[in-house]
Motif scaffolding. Structure first.
Motif, short mmCIF file in Angstrom:
data_model
loop_
_atom_site.label_atom_id
_atom_site.label_comp_id
_atom_site.label_asym_id
_atom_site.label_seq_id
_atom_site.Cartn_x
_atom_site.Cartn_y
_atom_site.Cartn_z
N GLY A 1 -7.25 -2.82 -7.78
CA GLY A 1 -8.37 -2.27 -8.51
C GLY A 1 -9.57 -1.93 -7.66
N LYS A 2 -9.45 -2.09 -6.36
CA LYS A 2 -10.57 -1.81 -5.45
C LYS A 2 -10.36 -0.43 -4.82
CE LYS A 2 -10.81 -6.74 -4.38
NZ LYS A 2 -10.71 -7.78 -3.33
N ARG A 3 -11.37 0.42 -4.89
CA ARG A 3 -11.20 1.80 -4.42
C ARG A 3 -11.73 2.05 -3.02
NH1 ARG A 3 -13.64 5.63 -8.57
NH2 ARG A 3 -13.53 7.17 -6.88
N TRP A 4 -12.47 1.08 -2.45
CA TRP A 4 -13.03 1.28 -1.11
C TRP A 4 -12.17 0.59 -0.05
CZ3 TRP A 4 -17.10 4.35 0.20
CH2 TRP A 4 -17.92 4.81 -0.83
N MET A 5 -11.87 1.30 1.02
CA MET A 5 -11.14 0.72 2.15
C MET A 5 -12.11 0.56 3.33
SD MET A 5 -7.78 2.08 4.23
CE MET A 5 -6.69 1.79 2.83
N LYS A 6 -12.09 -0.62 3.92
CA LYS A 6 -12.97 -0.93 5.05
C LYS A 6 -12.17 -0.91 6.34
CE LYS A 6 -15.68 -4.82 6.89
NZ LYS A 6 -16.14 -6.21 6.60
N MET A 7 -12.72 -0.25 7.35
CA MET A 7 -12.08 -0.20 8.67
C MET A 7 -13.10 -0.57 9.73
SD MET A 7 -9.70 3.24 8.50
CE MET A 7 -9.14 2.95 10.17
N ASP A 8 -12.96 -1.76 10.28
CA ASP A 8 -13.80 -2.20 11.40
C ASP A 8 -13.03 -1.88 12.68
OD1 ASP A 8 -15.19 -3.54 13.39
OD2 ASP A 8 -15.80 -5.16 12.05
N MET B 1 0.85 -1.19 0.00
CA MET B 1 0.00 0.00 0.00
C MET B 1 0.89 1.24 0.00
SD MET B 1 -2.79 1.19 2.85
CE MET B 1 -3.45 -0.47 2.93
N SER B 2 0.61 2.20 -0.87
CA SER B 2 1.45 3.38 -0.97
C SER B 2 1.27 4.31 0.22
CB SER B 2 1.11 4.14 -2.26
OG SER B 2 -0.16 4.74 -2.16
N LYS B 3 2.28 5.16 0.43
CA LYS B 3 2.20 6.14 1.51
C LYS B 3 1.04 7.10 1.27
CE LYS B 3 7.12 6.10 2.74
NZ LYS B 3 8.35 6.94 2.85
N SER B 4 0.77 7.39 -0.01
CA SER B 4 -0.31 8.32 -0.34
C SER B 4 -1.66 7.77 0.12
CB SER B 4 -0.34 8.56 -1.85
OG SER B 4 -1.42 9.40 -2.21
N VAL B 5 -1.89 6.48 -0.11
CA VAL B 5 -3.15 5.86 0.31
C VAL B 5 -3.28 5.91 1.82
CG1 VAL B 5 -4.44 3.70 0.41
CG2 VAL B 5 -3.30 4.36 -1.71
N ASP C 1 -13.86 5.83 0.32
CA ASP C 1 -13.59 5.79 -1.11
C ASP C 1 -12.25 6.47 -1.34
OD1 ASP C 1 -13.47 5.89 -3.83
OD2 ASP C 1 -15.45 6.79 -4.11
N MET C 2 -11.21 5.66 -1.60
CA MET C 2 -9.85 6.19 -1.71
C MET C 2 -9.56 6.78 -3.08
SD MET C 2 -9.10 5.53 1.34
CE MET C 2 -7.39 6.02 1.38
N GLY C 3 -10.45 6.59 -4.07
CA GLY C 3 -10.26 7.17 -5.38
C GLY C 3 -9.66 6.20 -6.38
N ALA C 4 -9.77 6.57 -7.67
CA ALA C 4 -9.30 5.70 -8.75
C ALA C 4 -7.79 5.51 -8.72
CB ALA C 4 -9.73 6.29 -10.09
N GLU C 5 -7.05 6.55 -8.38
CA GLU C 5 -5.59 6.44 -8.35
C GLU C 5 -5.15 5.46 -7.26
OE1 GLU C 5 -1.89 7.17 -9.90
OE2 GLU C 5 -3.82 7.91 -10.63
N ALA C 6 -5.78 5.56 -6.09
CA ALA C 6 -5.43 4.66 -4.99
C ALA C 6 -5.80 3.22 -5.31
CB ALA C 6 -6.14 5.11 -3.71
N ALA C 7 -6.85 3.03 -6.13
CA ALA C 7 -7.28 1.68 -6.47
C ALA C 7 -6.18 0.89 -7.17
CB ALA C 7 -8.53 1.74 -7.34
N LYS C 8 -5.26 1.59 -7.83
CA LYS C 8 -4.15 0.92 -8.51
C LYS C 8 -3.26 0.19 -7.52
CE LYS C 8 -4.01 4.42 -12.17
NZ LYS C 8 -3.19 5.48 -12.81
#
Length: 317
Positions: free
Chosen positions: A138-145, A1-5, A127-134
Motif C-alpha cells: 500500500g506504499k507508493r513511494w520508493m526510496k533509493m539511497d 515486487m512486480s516487473k512493472s514496478v 512516486d511509483m503510483g497507486a497501481e504499484a502500491a498494491k
C-alpha cells in the motif's frame, strides 16, 4: 515486487543518469587556419570566457532555479524514448522536485502517465503510483539511497563511481557552465531570442579526455580508474562532447543544450531555466508511505533463500 514496478524505477533512474553525463559531440571543424584567423578565435574565446565566468558566478550564488528538460534517447537504448522533466532544482544543498513523463513510462496497460521524483540529502524518492502500491504493502513511494547501496556492495571503486554519479545527477547549470569554460574552442555564436527574451548564444566542444578532466565529480577516481573509465567511454563509441548555452540580459543561463552521439544514435537534453534564486524546498514523503528498495530486495532474497533451503531439505528426505 512486480516487473512493472522495477521497470518504472529503472526508467526513472536511467533518465536521471542521462542528465548526469550526457553531452553532444558534433564538434567544430578543426582544420588548420592562418594566423589572423587564429588570433580572431583567441579574442573571441577571451570575450566568451569573460561573459560565461560572470554567468557562472551569478548562477552559483542563485542556488536554485525552475527547470524544464526535454530528453531524447534512441529507442534501442535501455530506457530509451522521449522524456520531459519539469520542476525545481537546488544546489548547495543539492535537492530536486521533478515530475517526469515520457514514452517509456507507458509501455504497459495501467502504467502511470508521469512520475514525481524527489532528491534530498543524497537520497532519491520515486512516486511509483497507486497501481504499484498494491505490490508494496500500500506504499507508493520508493526510496533509493544510492550512497548506501554502493557502500553495502563492499566495492570501493563502485562506491566512488556511484556517489560521484549521484553528485552529477542533479548537476546545476553553473556546473555545466564550468565544464563549457574548459572548452578549447569556446566561442560566441551570436545574439538570439529564447522564449521572446534576448540572449547571447555560446558554444564549445570537448574531447572525452577533456570532459573527464573538467568533471569535478570524477576527481575521486585514481589515475588507474580514470584511465579505465576513459577507455570504457571510448570503447562505447563516444568521441566527444558539445555544450551550448544561451545567457539572458540578467546574466543567467536561459537555455542549455547538451547531447551525446552514441552507437545507438544521438542523445540530447534541452534545458530551459527560470526563477533563479527562488526559494526551493523538498518535503520528503512520510516513512509510513515509503518502501526502501534495499530492504525490499533483502526481503525478496531471504524469501528465495528460504524456498531453496526447503527444496533442499525435501530432496534430502
Amino acid at each position: 515486487m512486480s516487473k512493472s514496478v522495477m521497470r518504472r524505477a529503472g526508467v526513472a533512474v536511467t533518465a536521471l543518469a542521462v542528465i548526469a553525463g550526457v553531452a553532444g559531440c558534433q564538434g567544430d571543424d578543426k582544420k588548420a587556419a592562418d594566423a589572423p584567423a587564429a588570433k580572431a578565435r583567441t579574442q573571441d574565446r577571451t570575450a566568451a570566457t569573460k561573459a560565461l565566468t560572470a554567468a557562472y558566478e551569478k548562477t552559483s550564488e542563485a542556488k536554485s532555479a525552475k527547470v524544464r528538460m526535454t530528453m531524447t534517447m534512441p529507442a534501442s537504448m535501455e530506457g530509451g524514448g522521449d522524456f520531459e522533466m519539469t520542476g525545481v532544482m537546488g544546489w548547495e544543498p543539492t535537492l530536486m522536485d521533478m515530475t517526469v513523463k515520457g514514452d517509456a513510462f507507458q509501455s504497459e496497460p495501467g502504467d502511470p502517465e508521469q512520475m514525481r521524483m524527489l532528491m534530498v540529502d543524497n537520497v532519491m524518492y520515486m512516486d511509483m503510483g497507486a497501481e504499484a502500491a498494491k505490490d508494496m504493502d500500500g506504499k507508493r513511494w520508493m526510496k533509493m539511497d544510492i550512497g548506501a547501496i554502493a557502500e553495502q556492495s563492499g566495492d570501493k571503486e563502485l562506491q566512488k563511481q556511484m556517489t560521484g554519479g549521484l553528485e552529477n545527477m542533479n548537476q546545476d547549470p553553473s556546473q555545466q557552465l564550468a565544464v563549457l569554460l574548459d572548452s578549447p574552442n569556446l566561442k560566441h555564436v551570436g545574439s538570439e531570442k529564447v522564449g521572446g527574451v534576448d540572449t547571447d548564444h555560446y558554444k564549445g566542444s570537448l574531447t572525452v579526455a577533456e570532459m573527464i578532466d573538467a568533471n569535478g565529480s570524477l576527481d575521486v577516481l585514481s589515475d588507474e580508474e580514470r584511465k579505465s573509465f576513459l577507455e570504457g567511454v571510448e570503447k562505447a563509441g563516444i568521441e566527444g562532447y558539445d555544450i551550448e548555452v544561451w545567457v539572458d540580459g540578467d546574466g543567467y543561463p536561459a537555455k542549455m543544450n547538451v547531447g551525446m552521439d552514441s552507437p545507438e544514435g544521438a542523445v540530447t537534453i534541452v534545458s530551459e531555466y527560470s526563477d533563479y534564486g527562488a526559494k526551493a524546498t523538498v518535503q520528503t514523503p512520510p516513512a509510513g508511505e515509503t518502501v526502501d528498495l534495499m530492504e525490499m530486495l533483502g526481503e525478496i532474497g531471504e524469501g528465495l533463500g528460504a524456498a531453496e533451503d526447503a527444496q533442499s531439505d525435501s530432496a534430502a528426505s
